[in-house]
Design an enzyme around this catalytic site. Sequence first.
Site, PDB file in Angstrom:
ATOM      1  N   SER A  13       0.957  -1.168   0.037  1.00 56.06           N
ATOM      2  CA  SER A  13       0.000  -0.011  -0.049  1.00 56.06           C
ATOM      3  C   SER A  13       1.034   1.184   0.181  1.00 56.06           C
ATOM      4  O   SER A  13       1.598   1.474   0.603  1.00 56.06           O
ATOM      5  CB  SER A  13      -1.086  -0.211   1.235  1.00 56.06           C
ATOM      6  OG  SER A  13      -1.773   1.158   1.277  1.00 56.06           O
ATOM      7  N   THR A  52     -10.149  -2.102   2.267  1.00 51.20           N
ATOM      8  CA  THR A  52      -9.956  -2.827   1.108  1.00 51.20           C
ATOM      9  C   THR A  52      -9.976  -4.271   1.220  1.00 51.20           C
ATOM     10  O   THR A  52     -10.746  -4.988   2.233  1.00 51.20           O
ATOM     11  CB  THR A  52      -8.429  -2.235   0.720  1.00 51.20           C
ATOM     12  OG1 THR A  52      -8.097  -2.749  -0.532  1.00 51.20           O
ATOM     13  CG2 THR A  52      -7.308  -2.657   1.631  1.00 51.20           C
ATOM     14  N   LYS A  56     -14.406  -5.139   2.153  1.00 54.28           N
ATOM     15  CA  LYS A  56     -15.468  -3.981   1.464  1.00 54.28           C
ATOM     16  C   LYS A  56     -17.222  -4.475   1.627  1.00 54.28           C
ATOM     17  O   LYS A  56     -17.885  -3.840   2.043  1.00 54.28           O
ATOM     18  CB  LYS A  56     -15.090  -3.789   0.132  1.00 54.28           C
ATOM     19  CG  LYS A  56     -13.873  -2.902   0.030  1.00 54.28           C
ATOM     20  CD  LYS A  56     -13.534  -2.603  -1.454  1.00 54.28           C
ATOM     21  CE  LYS A  56     -12.289  -2.029  -1.600  1.00 54.28           C
ATOM     22  NZ  LYS A  56     -12.043  -1.414  -2.957  1.00 54.28           N
ATOM     23  N   ASP A  68     -26.400   6.413  -0.099  1.00 57.45           N
ATOM     24  CA  ASP A  68     -27.349   5.981  -0.983  1.00 57.45           C
ATOM     25  C   ASP A  68     -26.308   5.019  -2.090  1.00 57.45           C
ATOM     26  O   ASP A  68     -26.807   3.891  -2.749  1.00 57.45           O
ATOM     27  CB  ASP A  68     -28.301   6.832  -1.996  1.00 57.45           C
ATOM     28  CG  ASP A  68     -29.088   7.327  -0.903  1.00 57.45           C
ATOM     29  OD1 ASP A  68     -29.669   6.946   0.059  1.00 57.45           O
ATOM     30  OD2 ASP A  68     -29.963   8.540  -1.297  1.00 57.45           O
ATOM     31  N   GLY A 119     -15.871  -6.474  -3.611  1.00 58.86           N
ATOM     32  CA  GLY A 119     -16.498  -5.318  -3.294  1.00 58.86           C
ATOM     33  C   GLY A 119     -15.834  -4.327  -4.543  1.00 58.86           C
ATOM     34  O   GLY A 119     -16.785  -3.553  -4.703  1.00 58.86           O
TER      35      GLY A 119
END
Length: 263
Positions: A13, A52, A56, A68, A119
């Site tokens: 990362s 991550t 997810k 939403d 995800g």
Amino acid sequence: MKYGLIGGSLTHSYSKEIHESIADYIYEIHPVSEDDFDEFMKKKDFSAINVTIPYKERVIPYLDGLDDNARAIGAVNTIVNEDGKYIGHNTDFAGFLYMINKHNIQISGRKVLVLGKGGAAKAVNAVLKMLSASDIITVYYKEAGGCVTYEQCLKEHTDASVIVNTTPIGMYPHTDASPMDITPYRSCKAVIDLIYNPLETELLKSARILNMKSVCGLEMLVAQAVYASEYFRKIKICDTENQYIELIDRIAAKIRDMMTSQL
């Protein structure tokens, strides 16, 4: 932890460098094992985090609500403590859309293969639907509902125009791996790999050799981080779209130079 990232293996990362280039705050990289995940999410000892692979979707039952966008996608990559309630958001959608637009990849009326069904794939699928892809084919390593296997894909979908890899196959440190052989997919115009470390995966290397447009996930990562930072701090970072583009491009260039210098 005030701000940070949780996930499984996070040795690849650069999210800390990205977030700390966006604004003056400390951003922690916090690997969470499968065994510790439940305790971490029940404790919720953070102000705001990114999420991550592989969490997810799994974070959702621990949250007090979803916006939403996250509800429609069914995946969360950003969680914010809003007055004691933990609300899930999804900035992968906006990040992927940014990358598609930045590289002028035509989606409308085209068949798209999405490798993986986690995800990130859900956010990608939502963008592809909004952009009116003619067919969205989810490719998975084994038989599963709503998916085709790689073997079926090779038999039935070599006419796809765009391929998007949402799996971690090919990510550092396993950089010699690729999720599929794209040589038979002669109709393909563009290959997008959400992986950004390495900058050119084996999949993207094949695309380049085959004269297909190849796009790595770095700009998506930076874009989603910028949008997540807005949720973190409850502010609007930029006033215009051009300002967002300039910010995202500047940080992406910085990270690219940093990664290249470490090779």
